[in-house]
Design an enzyme around this catalytic site. Structure first.
Site, mmCIF file in Angstrom:
data_model
loop_
_atom_site.group_PDB
_atom_site.id
_atom_site.type_symbol
_atom_site.label_atom_id
_atom_site.label_comp_id
_atom_site.label_asym_id
_atom_site.label_seq_id
_atom_site.Cartn_x
_atom_site.Cartn_y
_atom_site.Cartn_z
ATOM 1 N N TYR A 29 -7.780 94.163 30.944
ATOM 2 C CA TYR A 29 -7.102 92.868 30.870
ATOM 3 C C TYR A 29 -7.971 91.706 31.352
ATOM 4 C CZ TYR A 29 -2.912 95.759 30.347
ATOM 5 O OH TYR A 29 -1.979 96.669 29.915
ATOM 6 N N HIS A 34 -3.607 86.243 29.050
ATOM 7 C CA HIS A 34 -2.545 86.347 30.066
ATOM 8 C C HIS A 34 -3.095 86.297 31.487
ATOM 9 C CE1 HIS A 34 1.675 86.507 29.765
ATOM 10 N NE2 HIS A 34 1.906 87.790 29.913
ATOM 11 N N ASN A 128 7.425 86.135 31.236
ATOM 12 C CA ASN A 128 8.064 87.184 32.025
ATOM 13 C C ASN A 128 7.631 87.196 33.486
ATOM 14 O OD1 ASN A 128 9.634 88.188 29.909
ATOM 15 N ND2 ASN A 128 7.986 89.519 29.180
#
Length: 206
Positions: A29, A34, A128
Site C-alpha cells: 500500500y 489512499h 471509511n
C-alpha cells in the site's frame, strides 16, 4: 460495539495535539492514493520529529515531539483504513486529548491533485476511515486536512481508484501536496483552523 471516548479524561488545556495521517500499513500500500495521510506524517517527521523515537502501541506507530510550545503526537494508525478510529481513540485517551486538538489528514478524490482543503468539522462523506474516527470519537467537530487525489473517472470503481498506485507524474505533484498539508497542520496548531482555511484553501475547490 464501539467504545466511545471517555470525555471525563479530557483536559483541553493540556494542549496535546494529535495529528493522525490515515493509510494502510504494508509495502503493498506504500504508494497508493489512499496513503496520503501516512505520506504527510512522513513530511511532518522530517520537519519536527526526525530525531525522535518511533513508538509502536495502541495499534499505531507514533512519534512524540515538540513544536514551539506545543506537544504533538504524529500518528499512523496500523489498523487498516476502515478501523482507524480505534487507534485514534486509544491515543486520545492515553494523552488525555480531545477533538479540539485532533487533526486528521486523509485523501479525497473529489479534490484535484495538487490541492488540499482544510475544514474545521463535517461529515465523513464516503471515506471509511473518517466514518470510523467519527464513530469512535463520537463527534464530527475536529479539524481535517484533505489531500486531493482527483479527479476520479466517474465510471471507475472507487476502491480500485483509491488503492491504485500513483503515476510518476502524480508522485511529483503529490509530494508538493504532502509538504503543503504538513505545513497546514503546523499552522493550525500555531494559529488555529480559521486562519489555516483562509491561507491554504484554494478558491473554487471543494
Amino acid at each position: 460495539m464501539f467504545k466511545f471516548l471517555n470525555k471525563k479524561n479530557n483536559k483541553s488545556n493540556q494542549e496535546v495535539w494529535i495529528i493522525a495521517g490515515l493509510g494502510n500499513p504494508g509495502p503493498e500500500y506504500e504508494d497508493t492514493r489512499h496513503n496520503c495521510g501516512f505520506k504527510t506524517i512522513d513530511k511532518l517527521i522530517k520537519k519536527i520529529g526526525e530525531n525522535q523515537k518511533e513508538n509502536v502501541k495502541f495499534k499505531s506507530k507514533y512519534i512524540i515531539c515538540q513544536h514551539k510550545d506545543k506537544k504533538i503526537v504524529l500518528l499512523k494508525p496500523q489498523t487498516y483504513m476502515n478501523n482507524s478510529g480505534e487507534a485514534v481513540e486509544s491515543v486520545m485517551n492515553w494523552f488525555k486529548s480531545d477533538e479540539a486538538h485532533l487533526i486528521v489528514v486523509y485523501d479525497d478524490y473529489a479534490i484535484d491533485v495538487e490541492q488540499i482543503r482544510v475544514k474545521a468539522k463535517g461529515s465523513a462523506g464516503s471515506h471509511n476511515g473518517m466514518k470510523s474516527i467519527i464513530q469512535y470519537v463520537g463527534s464530527e467537530n475536529f479539524t481535517r486536512i484533505k489531500v486531493g487525489i482527483g479527479p476520479k473517472n466517474p465510471n471507475m470503481d472507487t476502491v480500485k481508484f483509491v488503492l491504485g498506485h500513483f503515476s510518476a507524474e502524480e508522485k511529483e505533484k503529490l509530494d508538493k501536496s504532502f509538504e503543503k498539508a504538513a505545513e497546514a497542520a503546523l499552522f493550525i496548531v500555531e494559529k488555529g483552523v480559521e486562519e489555516a482555511m483562509n491561507k491554504f484553501n484554494s478558491k473554487g475547490k471543494k
